[in-house]
Design an enzyme around this catalytic site. Structure first.
Site, PDB file in Angstrom:
ATOM      1  N   ARG A  64       0.773  -1.265   0.000  1.00 20.12           N
ATOM      2  CA  ARG A  64       0.000   0.000   0.000  1.00 20.12           C
ATOM      3  C   ARG A  64       0.795   1.301   0.000  1.00 20.12           C
ATOM      4  O   ARG A  64       0.191   2.368  -0.097  1.00 20.12           O
ATOM      5  CB  ARG A  64      -0.971   0.057   1.193  1.00 20.12           C
ATOM      6  CG  ARG A  64      -1.873  -1.163   1.366  1.00 20.12           C
ATOM      7  CD  ARG A  64      -2.821  -1.287   0.215  1.00 20.12           C
ATOM      8  NE  ARG A  64      -3.842  -2.308   0.438  1.00 20.12           N
ATOM      9  CZ  ARG A  64      -4.441  -2.973  -0.535  1.00 20.12           C
ATOM     10  NH1 ARG A  64      -4.129  -2.722  -1.796  1.00 20.12           N
ATOM     11  NH2 ARG A  64      -5.340  -3.882  -0.285  1.00 20.12           N
ATOM     12  N   ASP A 312      -1.300 -12.922  -1.891  1.00 20.36           N
ATOM     13  CA  ASP A 312      -2.155 -11.804  -2.311  1.00 20.36           C
ATOM     14  C   ASP A 312      -2.581 -11.011  -1.070  1.00 20.36           C
ATOM     15  O   ASP A 312      -3.754 -10.614  -0.949  1.00 20.36           O
ATOM     16  CB  ASP A 312      -3.379 -12.298  -3.089  1.00 20.36           C
ATOM     17  CG  ASP A 312      -4.074 -11.167  -3.841  1.00 20.36           C
ATOM     18  OD1 ASP A 312      -3.551 -10.033  -3.829  1.00 20.36           O
ATOM     19  OD2 ASP A 312      -5.135 -11.418  -4.436  1.00 20.36           O
TER      20      ASP A 312
END
Ligand code: DOR
Ligand code: ZN
Length: 453
Positions: A64, A312
């Site tokens: 992120r 993931d």
């Protein structure tokens, strides 16, 4: 740099060979495996028969940063990684801004190196307009390859037109990994199921055929242009079939192309029945599947048809996930618990420990041609994890180091936990009792990963 000697360990060498002995770490690398004898001033760790594994390589995470760092950043993400025995991660480009220019690539690379306790690889992002940047990104430091979202997911990266895919595959000779879902079928099904608000509809909209069609397209392009393609988060039998057909075609045409795939823990340990308890918390792309598909993924792993496991890891906060279906973001965290989940599966006899090592350490190193990591051998980087195969702990949200602060595996009792982690010869995590342990790495222990080819 510190020297370490880890004594009396069961060392898992290449191909899962187990030998009892010591490992000497000198600086960043493994200096000796076997009987070390007098190690001079090296710091000593008594393994007492616990297992020494190469650190896990998680080739699919979303950390992120830059962007929504309230969900994760390189500090919290790498703390989560090393607590879970993961010593290298490859981060995806759907950050904000997305990693689609050389400038953004070098910004991300710098911030990752400064903060990460684990090694860092990065995927460059494709969009319909950045072919020139894509071509220059090949061979750049830390770049593992190119990521293509063939359908909408989190972020604004999308290449959904065949002509654009064709142009990219024709021009780019590096490794291409694909988020394979067919955008057209997805949109049709979205319209078909309009009005349904239960999260379970997510699995019906993005059904198996939606995924399999896109795998077939990626396979066809790989064969036509002789490219190396990796299918991310494979989760259905239909995709496996499409993959096998593509593999057969690639062999037939020669040309150096190949196609591999990965499976994620959430498609092995959760299925569509989990919507009932977890709701949108377990909404992800591609979505949860039936129990039968989940079994099929274990079987495919067992047959050696899946090269690796990757998580993931896609953290979103509980507040974000609490939005109703349609507004809640897709994704679940995973990097912190993938190894304990798989060790527990091996403990229960679902698979062997050697297979776990193959899927989580050697497999990703092979698929991504990672230089000198993913195995315990003299001369390799000292990315090591000491494992207590009998330690039993309950998974709890409060122990999670991912900034999102929750896990879909909360409440499970797992047997087999990492108790100590080293990255490039630096101790970064230590668990001296049955508690959550302590992240002792302060950041910067990680290096940029190197990839051949
Ligand atoms: O569920 C998902 N979450 N799938 C993706 O493709 C992206 C990811 C994210 O970044 O949140
Ligand atoms: Zn992803």
């Amino acid at each position: 740099m510190t020297r370490w000697v880890i004594r009396d360990a069961v060392i898992f060498e290449e191909d899962g060979r187990r030998v009892e002995g010591d490992v000497l770490v000198d600086g960043e690398r493994i200096a000796k495996v076997g009987d070390v004898g007098n190690a001079g001033d090296a710091q000593e760790v008594r393994a007492e028969g616990r297992w020494l594994w190469p650190g896990v390589i998680d080739a699919h995470v979303h950390f992120r940063e830059p962007g929504p760092t309230h969900k994760e950043d390189w500090d919290s993400g790498s703390a989560a990684a090393v607590s879970g025995g993961v010593t290298s991660v490859i981060d995806m480009p759907n950050t904000s801004p997305a990693t689609t220019t050389l400038e953004r690539l070098s910004e991300k690379r710098e911030v990752a190196r400064a903060k990460a306790r684990c090694n860092v690889g990065l995927y460059f992002g494709a969009n319909p307009h950045n072919l020139e940047a894509i071509l220059t990104s090949q061979g750049e430091a830390a770049v593992a390859g190119l990521k293509i979202f063939m359908a909408d997911s989190t972020g604004d990266l999308l290449v959904d037109r065949y002509e654009d895919l064709e142009r990219i595959f024709e021009a780019y000779s590096g490794r291409i990994c694909v988020h394979a879902e067919d955008p057209q079928r997805m949109r049709e099904r979205e319209a078909m199921f309009e009005g349904r608000e239960d999260p379970g509809v997510h699995s019906e909209i993005r059904d198996a055929e939606t995924a399999a069609r896109a795998v077939a397209v990626a396979g066809e392009l790989a064969a036509r242009f002789g490219r190396r393609v990796h299918v991310l988060h494979l989760s259905t039998r239909a995709e496996l079939l499409a993959l096998k057909e593509a593999q057969a075609r690639l062999e037939e045409v020669g040309g150096g192309g190949r196609i591999t795939c990965e499976v994620c823990p959430h498609h092995l340990f959760l299925d569509a029945r989990d919507y009932e308890f977890w709701g949108t918390r377990v909404q992800m792309n591609p979505p949860l599947r039936t129990e039968a598909e989940r079994d099929a993924m274990w079987e495919a792993l067992g047959r050696g048809e899946v090269a690796m496991i990757a998580t993931d890891h896609a953290p979103h906060t509980p507040e974000e996930k609490a939005h109703p279906y349609g507004q809640a973001p897709s994704g679940v965290p995973g990097v912190e618990l993938s190894l304990p989940l798989m060790l527990d599966a091996a403990f229960r006899g679902v698979c062997s420990y050697e297979e776990v090592l193959g899927w989580m350490c050697e497999g990703p190193a092979r698929v991504h041609q990672v230089v000198d990591r993913g195995r315990i051998a003299e001369g390799a980087f000292a990315d090591l994890v000491l494992i207590d195969p009998h330690m039993m702990r309950r998974v709890e949200d409060k122990d999670q180091r991912s900034r999102c602060g929750w896990t879909p595996y909360a409440g499970r009792d797992l047997t087999g936990w990492p108790v100590r982690t080293w990255v490039n010869g630096n101790e970064v995590f230590r668990r001296l009792d049955e508690g959550a342990g302590e992240v002792v790495g302060t950041g910067g222990e990680g290096m940029w990963m190197m990839f051949e080819g």
